[in-house]
Design a protein around this motif. Structure first.
Motif, PDB file in Angstrom:
ATOM      1  N   LEU A 110       9.152   7.378   1.908  1.00 45.31           N
ATOM      2  CA  LEU A 110       9.938   6.479   1.071  1.00 45.31           C
ATOM      3  C   LEU A 110      11.317   6.219   1.685  1.00 45.31           C
ATOM      4  O   LEU A 110      11.808   5.087   1.675  1.00 45.31           O
ATOM      5  N   ILE A 111      11.940   7.261   2.211  1.00 40.53           N
ATOM      6  CA  ILE A 111      13.239   7.083   2.875  1.00 40.53           C
ATOM      7  C   ILE A 111      13.086   6.187   4.094  1.00 40.53           C
ATOM      8  O   ILE A 111      13.873   5.250   4.307  1.00 40.53           O
ATOM      9  N   THR A 160      -1.606   8.305  -4.519  1.00 39.53           N
ATOM     10  CA  THR A 160      -2.865   8.223  -3.783  1.00 39.53           C
ATOM     11  C   THR A 160      -2.676   7.452  -2.485  1.00 39.53           C
ATOM     12  O   THR A 160      -3.184   7.846  -1.417  1.00 39.53           O
ATOM     13  N   GLN A 161      -1.940   6.353  -2.549  1.00 38.97           N
ATOM     14  CA  GLN A 161      -1.692   5.563  -1.346  1.00 38.97           C
ATOM     15  C   GLN A 161      -0.900   6.362  -0.306  1.00 38.97           C
ATOM     16  O   GLN A 161      -1.204   6.325   0.888  1.00 38.97           O
ATOM     17  N   LEU A 162       0.105   7.105  -0.762  1.00 37.32           N
ATOM     18  CA  LEU A 162       0.895   7.915   0.155  1.00 37.32           C
ATOM     19  C   LEU A 162       0.060   9.027   0.778  1.00 37.32           C
ATOM     20  O   LEU A 162       0.186   9.340   1.966  1.00 37.32           O
ATOM     21  N   ARG A 163      -0.806   9.627  -0.020  1.00 34.84           N
ATOM     22  CA  ARG A 163      -1.674  10.695   0.503  1.00 34.84           C
ATOM     23  C   ARG A 163      -2.584  10.181   1.619  1.00 34.84           C
ATOM     24  O   ARG A 163      -2.926  10.923   2.549  1.00 34.84           O
ATOM     25  N   THR A 164      -3.008   8.924   1.499  1.00 35.06           N
ATOM     26  CA  THR A 164      -3.923   8.363   2.497  1.00 35.06           C
ATOM     27  C   THR A 164      -3.185   7.749   3.683  1.00 35.06           C
ATOM     28  O   THR A 164      -3.813   7.204   4.592  1.00 35.06           O
ATOM     29  N   GLY A 165      -1.849   7.826   3.673  1.00 34.01           N
ATOM     30  CA  GLY A 165      -1.085   7.360   4.816  1.00 34.01           C
ATOM     31  C   GLY A 165      -0.588   5.936   4.738  1.00 34.01           C
ATOM     32  O   GLY A 165      -0.060   5.423   5.738  1.00 34.01           O
ATOM     33  N   MET A 166      -0.737   5.268   3.582  1.00 30.11           N
ATOM     34  CA  MET A 166      -0.216   3.906   3.475  1.00 30.11           C
ATOM     35  C   MET A 166       1.304   3.917   3.606  1.00 30.11           C
ATOM     36  O   MET A 166       1.981   4.767   3.023  1.00 30.11           O
ATOM     37  N   VAL A 167       1.821   2.977   4.355  1.00 25.53           N
ATOM     38  CA  VAL A 167       3.260   2.838   4.524  1.00 25.53           C
ATOM     39  C   VAL A 167       3.828   2.112   3.308  1.00 25.53           C
ATOM     40  O   VAL A 167       3.337   1.027   2.951  1.00 25.53           O
ATOM     41  N   PRO A 168       4.827   2.671   2.636  1.00 27.15           N
ATOM     42  CA  PRO A 168       5.417   1.976   1.494  1.00 27.15           C
ATOM     43  C   PRO A 168       5.890   0.574   1.866  1.00 27.15           C
ATOM     44  O   PRO A 168       6.560   0.387   2.878  1.00 27.15           O
ATOM     45  N   GLY A 169       5.507  -0.390   1.052  1.00 24.03           N
ATOM     46  CA  GLY A 169       5.849  -1.778   1.327  1.00 24.03           C
ATOM     47  C   GLY A 169       4.755  -2.546   2.033  1.00 24.03           C
ATOM     48  O   GLY A 169       4.850  -3.768   2.166  1.00 24.03           O
ATOM     49  N   ALA A 170       3.696  -1.846   2.490  1.00 20.29           N
ATOM     50  CA  ALA A 170       2.577  -2.531   3.133  1.00 20.29           C
ATOM     51  C   ALA A 170       1.830  -3.378   2.118  1.00 20.29           C
ATOM     52  O   ALA A 170       2.014  -3.240   0.896  1.00 20.29           O
ATOM     53  N   ASP A 171       0.985  -4.266   2.595  1.00 19.14           N
ATOM     54  CA  ASP A 171       0.210  -5.133   1.720  1.00 19.14           C
ATOM     55  C   ASP A 171      -0.590  -4.287   0.733  1.00 19.14           C
ATOM     56  O   ASP A 171      -1.332  -3.387   1.126  1.00 19.14           O
ATOM     57  N   GLY A 172      -0.431  -4.551  -0.540  1.00 27.84           N
ATOM     58  CA  GLY A 172      -1.120  -3.808  -1.584  1.00 27.84           C
ATOM     59  C   GLY A 172      -0.368  -2.600  -2.099  1.00 27.84           C
ATOM     60  O   GLY A 172      -0.833  -1.925  -3.028  1.00 27.84           O
ATOM     61  N   TRP A 173       0.797  -2.317  -1.533  1.00 23.45           N
ATOM     62  CA  TRP A 173       1.587  -1.161  -1.964  1.00 23.45           C
ATOM     63  C   TRP A 173       1.938  -1.270  -3.451  1.00 23.45           C
ATOM     64  O   TRP A 173       2.485  -2.279  -3.903  1.00 23.45           O
ATOM     65  N   SER A 176      -0.883  -5.309 -15.093  1.00 17.75           N
ATOM     66  CA  SER A 176       0.159  -4.308 -14.865  1.00 17.75           C
ATOM     67  C   SER A 176       1.032  -4.724 -13.686  1.00 17.75           C
ATOM     68  O   SER A 176       0.525  -5.181 -12.659  1.00 17.75           O
ATOM     69  N   PRO A 177       2.336  -4.572 -13.806  1.00 16.51           N
ATOM     70  CA  PRO A 177       3.211  -4.912 -12.669  1.00 16.51           C
ATOM     71  C   PRO A 177       3.025  -3.891 -11.556  1.00 16.51           C
ATOM     72  O   PRO A 177       2.622  -2.747 -11.802  1.00 16.51           O
ATOM     73  N   PRO A 178       3.301  -4.258 -10.320  1.00 16.44           N
ATOM     74  CA  PRO A 178       3.216  -3.269  -9.239  1.00 16.44           C
ATOM     75  C   PRO A 178       4.307  -2.218  -9.374  1.00 16.44           C
ATOM     76  O   PRO A 178       5.407  -2.496  -9.855  1.00 16.44           O
ATOM     77  N   GLY A 179       3.987  -1.013  -8.951  1.00 24.26           N
ATOM     78  CA  GLY A 179       4.995   0.036  -8.900  1.00 24.26           C
ATOM     79  C   GLY A 179       5.654   0.058  -7.536  1.00 24.26           C
ATOM     80  O   GLY A 179       5.087  -0.417  -6.549  1.00 24.26           O
ATOM     81  N   ASP A 180       6.848   0.621  -7.464  1.00 17.92           N
ATOM     82  CA  ASP A 180       7.528   0.732  -6.169  1.00 17.92           C
ATOM     83  C   ASP A 180       8.598   1.817  -6.266  1.00 17.92           C
ATOM     84  O   ASP A 180       9.727   1.567  -6.692  1.00 17.92           O
ATOM     85  N   GLN A 181       8.237   3.031  -5.862  1.00 15.47           N
ATOM     86  CA  GLN A 181       9.172   4.145  -5.938  1.00 15.47           C
ATOM     87  C   GLN A 181      10.298   4.047  -4.917  1.00 15.47           C
ATOM     88  O   GLN A 181      11.285   4.791  -5.007  1.00 15.47           O
ATOM     89  N   ARG A 182      10.198   3.120  -3.962  1.00 16.34           N
ATOM     90  CA  ARG A 182      11.312   2.908  -3.036  1.00 16.34           C
ATOM     91  C   ARG A 182      12.561   2.451  -3.777  1.00 16.34           C
ATOM     92  O   ARG A 182      13.689   2.613  -3.262  1.00 16.34           O
ATOM     93  N   ILE A 183      12.375   1.876  -4.960  1.00 16.09           N
ATOM     94  CA  ILE A 183      13.528   1.358  -5.703  1.00 16.09           C
ATOM     95  C   ILE A 183      14.522   2.470  -6.003  1.00 16.09           C
ATOM     96  O   ILE A 183      15.739   2.253  -5.982  1.00 16.09           O
TER      97      ILE A 183
END
Length: 362
Positions: A27-28, A261-274, A295-302
């Motif tokens: 996230l950082i 779940t996305q982070l566990r699988t290695g998805m980069v935050p902000g990638a398509d579908g994040w 449902s709106p998308p979540g984004d913990q980077r905020i």
């Protein structure tokens, strides 16, 4: 935005366990204006493999002594949060503490005073405020979709029938499921409804060989409204993440946010579908067919983007110490209620309640 004196801000992390590895580091790294430059960990090879550009040091003190570091994240075991955060503050650093903030309310108050005395920002990583499931429910309540709320049910359930050999499940200070998931449940409830009048709680050890609580049912009382916070380690079908009942109907959010779940699988935050959430929130009004609301998308980077701006002096701390103190009061009061079998009020001072209200209104 004006050009800052230091851009990007240089960030270090203490600990490369689950929280540091899965949440904080990616996230950082994915937040503009922040640069992950150092990690304190005994897992040198793993850090070097994941983040070859990041400096690895052996101890937190070595991390705090690095030149030109602006901020540090404390992602180590819970009992180390307060002493490490205190040391970082006195080293002149802004500090993020993973949840739970501290082991108890007294530590939380003392650490907040330390931050004020050092003139540094102290914040708590309440990332679940930016989950899709919570955002959907908050939007529905703000829109008045079900009128006055009577009952709010929030669940974070897991199916992990075997006790694992890790500090979170050992009988030690700051461990147990309530201290692990309770900070998320409590913080979300406080953000929606404010401070409760009183708390009634039950904690239990339900798994074979469990030595610390792995089940919790905590009721926050607000006049006639009831807020139910539940977590368990023996729920193969976890039920709905949120169910909210009011005078005009019911809001139901079945699936949880997918960012972990996305982070566990290695998805980069902000990638398509994040942060995308395919599970609609359902609105029931007493008729046979519910209405589906995307449902709106979540984004913990905020969280980190807001904290970056707070360090630069452009906005308020997204999770200030007074909000962490209130969450610690809920955690501690629930544990005492479960132990004593009594309904208890929050042991907050009047000035703390006033400060909390000011932060909540922002």
């Amino acid at each position: 935005m004006p050009t800052p004196s230091r851009w990007p801000l240089r960030v270090g992390i203490v600990g490369y366990g689950f929280a540091g590895r899965t949440f904080h580091a990616p996230l950082i790294d994915a937040t503009p204006g922040l640069a992950l430059v150092a990690i304190s960990s005994g897992q040198r090879a793993r850090v070097a493999q994941d983040w070859p550009q990041v400096q690895v040091v052996d101890t937190p003190d070595a991390l705090f002594a690095l030149p030109d570091l602006d901020m540090v994240v404390i992602a180590s075991p819970n009992e180390t949060h307060a002493p490490l955060a205190r040391a970082a503050l006195h080293a002149g650093l802004h500090v993020v503490v993973d949840k739970p903030f501290t082991l108890d309310l007294a530590q939380a108050r003392a650490l907040a005073d330390e931050a004020q005395g050092c003139g540094r920002i102290l914040s708590v990583f309440q990332n679940r405020r930016w989950d899709s499931d919570f955002l959907a429910i908050r939007n529905g309540l703000n829109a008045g979709m079900i009128g006055r709320v009577a009952t709010f049910e929030s669940r974070m359930d897991r199916f992990r029938p075997q006790v694992r050999d890790r500090w979170r499940e050992a009988d030690m200070p700051g461990s147990g499921l309530w201290f692990d998931l309770g900070p998320h449940l409590a913080d979300q409830a406080l953000q929606l409804f404010g401070l409760p009048d009183s708390i009634q709680a039950t904690l239990a050890c339900q798994r074979d060989d469990a030595s610390i609580d792995d089940w919790a049912q905590v009721i926050l009382l607000y006049g006639q409204m009831r807020v139910s916070l539940h977590c368990s380690m023996l729920a193969a079908w976890p039920g709905a993440r949120f169910a909210v009942h009011g005078t005009g109907g019911t809001l139901l959010k079945r699936a949880a946010d997918q960012q972990e779940t996305q982070l566990r699988t290695g998805m980069v935050p902000g990638a398509d579908g994040w942060g995308a959430d395919p599970d609609d929130m359902l609105v029931f009004d007493g008729t046979d067919t519910p209405r589906a609301v995307p449902s709106p998308p979540g984004d913990q980077r905020i969280y980190y983007a807001l904290l970056r701006d707070a360090v630069m002096g452009y906005r308020a701390n997204p999770v200030p110490p007074i909000q962490a103190i209130a969450v610690m009061a809920v955690l501690e009061t629930a544990a005492r209620s479960a132990r004593d079998g009594k309904r208890l009020s929050l042991p907050l001072k009047e000035e703390e309640k006033a400060l909390w209200a000011q932060a909540w209104e922002r």
